[in-house]
Design an enzyme around this catalytic site. Structure first.
Site, mmCIF file in Angstrom:
data_model
loop_
_atom_site.group_PDB
_atom_site.id
_atom_site.type_symbol
_atom_site.label_atom_id
_atom_site.label_comp_id
_atom_site.label_asym_id
_atom_site.label_seq_id
_atom_site.Cartn_x
_atom_site.Cartn_y
_atom_site.Cartn_z
ATOM 1 C CD GLN A 149 13.617 -3.382 -3.486
ATOM 2 O OE1 GLN A 149 13.131 -2.492 -4.178
ATOM 3 N NE2 GLN A 149 13.279 -3.559 -2.213
ATOM 4 C CE1 TYR B 133 5.201 -2.094 -7.766
ATOM 5 C CE2 TYR B 133 6.459 -2.223 -5.717
ATOM 6 C CZ TYR B 133 5.811 -1.466 -6.694
ATOM 7 O OH TYR B 133 5.770 -0.098 -6.597
ATOM 8 N NE ARG C 281 11.574 -2.755 1.941
ATOM 9 C CZ ARG C 281 11.164 -1.501 1.811
ATOM 10 N NH1 ARG C 281 10.558 -1.108 0.701
ATOM 11 N NH2 ARG C 281 11.371 -0.627 2.767
ATOM 12 N N GLY D 195 13.673 5.726 4.911
ATOM 13 C CA GLY D 195 13.616 6.143 3.526
ATOM 14 C C GLY D 195 13.674 7.642 3.368
ATOM 15 N NE ARG D 196 7.491 9.434 2.637
ATOM 16 C CZ ARG D 196 6.879 8.354 3.105
ATOM 17 N NH1 ARG D 196 7.259 7.837 4.266
ATOM 18 N NH2 ARG D 196 5.906 7.776 2.440
#
Length: 373
Positions: free
Chosen positions: A102, A188, A235, A324-325
């Protein structure tokens, strides 16, 4: 005998043949070697342990020193970083996995301490409510720190950042990755250009929807030109409202982006869905509108469980689901999910920074049956 589900159906994404639909989402873990923000053997082990994912998307990696916004996050601009990332890609490939890197420029989500006292950059110099994770150089303790009002980028600086993305994509190929995912989500830099709440420019990069999409398009064009559209992904986060990003025009903007990205025939579109408790619900209308515009693979991420994952796949709203987690404490997560095996809990205190503890020391379950490969 386990009943097969659509989660286990194989799929082609870009040039890759994936054995199933369970993706490891990018997660910042802040464990690069210092100085230099260099990936290391510990990172390689962490990713290799999770190579049973259909696809791994690495933690975000800054494309330049200016792109950095958090302590100890890895870069992809120096020869040392490329060599460190090569350890990771080779370890994952040896374990039979597939991995995209990424690419990241945080824009205003940063702090002057990372830039020799200079302000972070953004499309516009607007104050906003955002925090980054920074380690105190005296105490060595990490914590959340507010980001200041950034300075606005000049036109020539924008062009230079586009070239930084191109160079980073080239470096990712040199490091052995299967492709790259541009981080256009979560407030971002790419995301900042898309939104009227963070972009009030009056030149060709601001104002109209077409102008606000210009930076995204230039970045995607540069990366795809460098490594091929089949190795290029992005993304996006249409439902983000935090970090001063609650833009009333973002959904139509994302849909316009999706239509253009389909024309560009990129490998996949990765959709971040809101995952906080009172987050807006992603409507089926938006899912249908997105699918009408983008027929290449869509990955969705955001607090999915097995039932929701199967639902979104079976309805055709997505082709893969990223987690993810659950991958933090369950390196063999695809097997545990599909076989309904118990999930271990992760230690939240070890998520950012630190050592092998809470990173590579979570065990896989005994191999009573063949794990997904």
């Amino acid at each position: 005998m386990q009943t097969p589900t659509s989660l286990l159906a194989p799929l082609t994404v870009g040039h890759l043949s994936l054995p199933h639909r369970i993706v490891m989402a990018p997660m910042t873990r802040a464990r690069s070697s210092q100085p230099g923000d260099i990936p290391n053997a510990m990172n390689a082990l962490h990713y290799a342990q999770r190579a049973s994912a259909a696809l791994i998307v690495t933690e975000a990696s800054q494309i330049s020193p200016q792109g950095k916004g958090y302590s100890f996050t890895p870069g992809i601009y120096s020869p040392e970083q490329v060599a460190g990332w090569r350890l990771v890609s080779e370890a994952v490939h040896r374990a039979g996995g597939r991995i995209f890197l990424q690419l990241w420029h945080v824009g205003r989500m940063s702090h002057p301490d990372f830039h020799d006292g200079a302000l972070p950059v953004a499309p516009s110099a607007l104050p906003f409510d955002g925090q980054i994770w920074k380690v105190d150089p005296v105490t060595g303790q990490g914590g959340m720190v507010a980001s200041p009002t950034p300075r606005a980028l000049q036109r020539e600086e924008i062009k230079a950042i586009v070239e930084d993305f191109r160079r980073a994509a080239r470096n990712a190929m040199a490091a052995g990755f299967d492709g790259v995912e541009i981080h256009g989500a979560n407030g971002y830099l790419v995301d900042q250009f898309l939104r009227t709440t963070s972009n009030v420019r009056t030149d060709e990069y601001g104002g109209s929807r077409q102008n606000r999409l210009r930076f995204l398009k230039e970045v995607v064009e540069a990366v795809a030109d460098e490594v091929g559209a089949h190795r290029t992904a992005i993304r996006l986060a249409p439902f983000l409202t935090a970090r001063g990003m609650d833009c009333p025009d973002i959904l139509p903007t994302i849909l316009d982006a999706a239509a253009w990205l389909q024309q560009r025939d990129i490998a996949y579109l990765h959709l971040v869905e809101a995952d906080w408790d009172d987050a807006p619900v992603v409507t089926e209308q938006f899912r249908r509108q997105l699918r009408e515009r983008f027929s290449n693979p869509i990955i969705v991420a955001g607090n999915y469980d097995k039932a929701r994952a199967q639902w979104v796949l079976e309805h055709g709203y997505a082709d893969l689901v990223a987690f993810g987690r659950p991958f933090v404490a369950n390196p063999d997560f695809p097997r545990r999910l599909t076989e309904d095996l118990p999930l271990a809990d992760f230690d939240g205190a070890t998520l950012f920074g630190g050592t092998e503890v809470g990173y590579t020391d979570y065990p896989a379950l005994p191999a009573a049956t063949a794990a997904l490969a």
